[in-house]
Design a protein around this motif. Sequence first.
Motif, PDB file in Angstrom:
ATOM      1  N   MET A 129      11.488  11.048  10.974  1.00 20.40           N
ATOM      2  CA  MET A 129      10.800   9.772  10.837  1.00 20.40           C
ATOM      3  C   MET A 129      10.278   9.627   9.406  1.00 20.40           C
ATOM      4  SD  MET A 129      10.661   8.282  13.933  1.00 20.40           S
ATOM      5  CE  MET A 129       9.289   7.184  13.945  1.00 20.40           C
ATOM      6  N   LYS A 130      10.622   8.524   8.798  1.00 21.30           N
ATOM      7  CA  LYS A 130      10.193   8.248   7.433  1.00 21.30           C
ATOM      8  C   LYS A 130       9.062   7.216   7.474  1.00 21.30           C
ATOM      9  CE  LYS A 130      12.132   7.426   2.893  1.00 21.30           C
ATOM     10  NZ  LYS A 130      13.285   6.970   2.134  1.00 21.30           N
ATOM     11  N   THR A 131       7.971   7.517   6.770  1.00 19.74           N
ATOM     12  CA  THR A 131       6.773   6.673   6.800  1.00 19.74           C
ATOM     13  C   THR A 131       6.470   6.124   5.414  1.00 19.74           C
ATOM     14  OG1 THR A 131       5.875   8.055   8.578  1.00 19.74           O
ATOM     15  CG2 THR A 131       4.321   6.627   7.423  1.00 19.74           C
ATOM     16  N   LEU A 132       6.123   4.838   5.373  1.00 18.98           N
ATOM     17  CA  LEU A 132       5.645   4.197   4.148  1.00 18.98           C
ATOM     18  C   LEU A 132       4.169   3.906   4.332  1.00 18.98           C
ATOM     19  CD1 LEU A 132       6.019   2.820   1.382  1.00 18.98           C
ATOM     20  CD2 LEU A 132       6.636   0.727   2.632  1.00 18.98           C
ATOM     21  N   ILE A 133       3.365   4.336   3.383  1.00 19.41           N
ATOM     22  CA  ILE A 133       1.939   4.058   3.398  1.00 19.41           C
ATOM     23  C   ILE A 133       1.633   3.174   2.198  1.00 19.41           C
ATOM     24  CG2 ILE A 133      -0.392   5.006   3.378  1.00 19.41           C
ATOM     25  CD1 ILE A 133       0.882   7.629   4.492  1.00 19.41           C
ATOM     26  N   LEU A 134       1.234   1.942   2.485  1.00 21.81           N
ATOM     27  CA  LEU A 134       0.860   0.984   1.454  1.00 21.81           C
ATOM     28  C   LEU A 134      -0.656   0.883   1.418  1.00 21.81           C
ATOM     29  CD1 LEU A 134       3.410  -1.838   2.333  1.00 21.81           C
ATOM     30  CD2 LEU A 134       3.550  -0.226   0.426  1.00 21.81           C
ATOM     31  N   TYR A 135      -1.218   0.725   0.235  1.00 20.22           N
ATOM     32  CA  TYR A 135      -2.671   0.614   0.145  1.00 20.22           C
ATOM     33  C   TYR A 135      -3.069  -0.472  -0.842  1.00 20.22           C
ATOM     34  CZ  TYR A 135      -2.157   3.113  -4.239  1.00 20.22           C
ATOM     35  OH  TYR A 135      -1.769   3.470  -5.513  1.00 20.22           O
ATOM     36  N   SER A 136      -4.229  -1.043  -0.595  1.00 20.22           N
ATOM     37  CA  SER A 136      -4.881  -1.972  -1.504  1.00 20.22           C
ATOM     38  C   SER A 136      -6.260  -1.391  -1.757  1.00 20.22           C
ATOM     39  CB  SER A 136      -4.980  -3.367  -0.857  1.00 20.22           C
ATOM     40  OG  SER A 136      -5.763  -4.225  -1.659  1.00 20.22           O
ATOM     41  N   SER A 137      -6.484  -0.905  -2.977  1.00 23.71           N
ATOM     42  CA  SER A 137      -7.699  -0.163  -3.287  1.00 23.71           C
ATOM     43  C   SER A 137      -8.357  -0.732  -4.532  1.00 23.71           C
ATOM     44  CB  SER A 137      -7.343   1.312  -3.515  1.00 23.71           C
ATOM     45  OG  SER A 137      -8.484   2.108  -3.632  1.00 23.71           O
ATOM     46  N   HIS A 138      -9.667  -0.845  -4.508  1.00 24.06           N
ATOM     47  CA  HIS A 138     -10.378  -1.340  -5.685  1.00 24.06           C
ATOM     48  C   HIS A 138     -10.909  -0.199  -6.543  1.00 24.06           C
ATOM     49  CE1 HIS A 138     -13.415  -3.328  -8.170  1.00 24.06           C
ATOM     50  NE2 HIS A 138     -12.704  -4.413  -7.990  1.00 24.06           N
ATOM     51  N   ASP A 139     -11.599   0.742  -5.911  1.00 24.41           N
ATOM     52  CA  ASP A 139     -12.205   1.844  -6.659  1.00 24.41           C
ATOM     53  C   ASP A 139     -11.509   3.181  -6.461  1.00 24.41           C
ATOM     54  OD1 ASP A 139     -14.313   0.287  -7.837  1.00 24.41           O
ATOM     55  OD2 ASP A 139     -15.262   0.255  -5.863  1.00 24.41           O
ATOM     56  N   LYS A 199       9.886  -1.592  -2.720  1.00 30.48           N
ATOM     57  CA  LYS A 199      10.270  -0.784  -1.554  1.00 30.48           C
ATOM     58  C   LYS A 199      11.098  -1.615  -0.582  1.00 30.48           C
ATOM     59  CE  LYS A 199       7.939   2.998  -2.466  1.00 30.48           C
ATOM     60  NZ  LYS A 199       8.620   4.250  -2.685  1.00 30.48           N
ATOM     61  N   ASN A 200      12.141  -1.002  -0.037  1.00 28.83           N
ATOM     62  CA  ASN A 200      12.913  -1.637   1.021  1.00 28.83           C
ATOM     63  C   ASN A 200      12.248  -1.240   2.342  1.00 28.83           C
ATOM     64  OD1 ASN A 200      14.696  -2.587   2.885  1.00 28.83           O
ATOM     65  ND2 ASN A 200      16.432  -1.364   2.187  1.00 28.83           N
ATOM     66  N   LEU A 201      11.489  -2.144   2.897  1.00 27.61           N
ATOM     67  CA  LEU A 201      10.698  -1.841   4.093  1.00 27.61           C
ATOM     68  C   LEU A 201      11.575  -1.491   5.288  1.00 27.61           C
ATOM     69  CD1 LEU A 201       7.975  -4.636   3.831  1.00 27.61           C
ATOM     70  CD2 LEU A 201       7.938  -2.324   2.890  1.00 27.61           C
ATOM     71  N   GLU A 202      12.791  -1.996   5.301  1.00 27.20           N
ATOM     72  CA  GLU A 202      13.711  -1.736   6.413  1.00 27.20           C
ATOM     73  C   GLU A 202      14.034  -0.255   6.565  1.00 27.20           C
ATOM     74  OE1 GLU A 202      14.937  -3.633   8.744  1.00 27.20           O
ATOM     75  OE2 GLU A 202      14.291  -5.587   8.055  1.00 27.20           O
ATOM     76  N   GLU A 203      13.998   0.502   5.473  1.00 27.81           N
ATOM     77  CA  GLU A 203      14.413   1.908   5.530  1.00 27.81           C
ATOM     78  C   GLU A 203      13.350   2.846   6.100  1.00 27.81           C
ATOM     79  OE1 GLU A 203      13.807   4.061   1.312  1.00 27.81           O
ATOM     80  OE2 GLU A 203      15.050   2.261   1.191  1.00 27.81           O
ATOM     81  N   PHE A 204      12.193   2.299   6.443  1.00 26.16           N
ATOM     82  CA  PHE A 204      11.107   3.138   6.965  1.00 26.16           C
ATOM     83  C   PHE A 204      10.964   2.950   8.470  1.00 26.16           C
ATOM     84  CE2 PHE A 204      10.253   2.550   2.500  1.00 26.16           C
ATOM     85  CZ  PHE A 204       9.946   3.848   2.094  1.00 26.16           C
ATOM     86  N   ASP A 205      10.716   4.068   9.155  1.00 23.81           N
ATOM     87  CA  ASP A 205      10.506   4.030  10.606  1.00 23.81           C
ATOM     88  C   ASP A 205       9.095   3.578  10.959  1.00 23.81           C
ATOM     89  OD1 ASP A 205      13.098   5.294  11.305  1.00 23.81           O
ATOM     90  OD2 ASP A 205      12.234   6.965  10.182  1.00 23.81           O
ATOM     91  N   ARG A 206       8.150   3.975  10.108  1.00 25.35           N
ATOM     92  CA  ARG A 206       6.747   3.634  10.324  1.00 25.35           C
ATOM     93  C   ARG A 206       6.179   3.060   9.030  1.00 25.35           C
ATOM     94  NH1 ARG A 206       5.942   9.405  13.108  1.00 25.35           N
ATOM     95  NH2 ARG A 206       6.233  10.038  10.965  1.00 25.35           N
ATOM     96  N   ILE A 207       5.308   2.078   9.191  1.00 26.32           N
ATOM     97  CA  ILE A 207       4.622   1.501   8.033  1.00 26.32           C
ATOM     98  C   ILE A 207       3.128   1.503   8.325  1.00 26.32           C
ATOM     99  CG2 ILE A 207       4.302  -0.526   6.556  1.00 26.32           C
ATOM    100  CD1 ILE A 207       7.232  -1.286   7.218  1.00 26.32           C
ATOM    101  N   VAL A 208       2.368   2.073   7.393  1.00 23.45           N
ATOM    102  CA  VAL A 208       0.913   2.130   7.491  1.00 23.45           C
ATOM    103  C   VAL A 208       0.356   1.331   6.321  1.00 23.45           C
ATOM    104  CG1 VAL A 208      -1.112   3.642   7.497  1.00 23.45           C
ATOM    105  CG2 VAL A 208       1.046   4.436   8.515  1.00 23.45           C
TER     106      VAL A 208
END
Length: 171
Positions: free
Chosen positions: A1-11, A39-48
């Motif tokens: 399982m391949k996971t993509l973790i995207l974040y929006s961070s200020h500090d 990133k090609n989102l399709e290639e990931f099994d899980r997205i966080v």
Amino acid sequence: MKTLILYSSHDGQTKKIAHFLAEQIGNSDVADLAQSAVKNLEEFDRIVIGASIRYGHFNKQLYQFIEKQTALLNSKNTAFFGVNLTARKEGKNTPETNVYVRKFLQRISWQPKLAAVFAGALLYPQYHWFDRMMIQFIMKLTNGETDSSKEIEYTDWDKVKEFAESIKMLN
């Protein structure tokens, strides 16, 4: 399982949590939400997706990304985590009891399979003068730390680790 973790961070605390999750989950890519177009989102099994609150709001880019990707996100195993200082308090540290995360999840069409909220960090010495004054004021109103010489990490890393274990169970 391949996971993509995207974040929006200020500090930087949400970014730190995203990288910690990646270490715990394994076989994960981590990227700033602002750079997610590469990133090609399709290639990931899980997205966080993780995002922090700043002055009561998530970043507008978060909403734009979700609006654009709702169909894809709803077709995959997904999770969301919010990061804010309110979550440092008992009773305000779950997706159901944290006003920011609860309202966010009600407002969007994406329905993540898992959601969590984590307390962030208070980094007074790193803030610009205006931010330091505003955050001190907010912390005073909420009976929090106001000593501007302090840096306090409120994140419960055991809770983050439990969230990672739950993500690994998404198949």
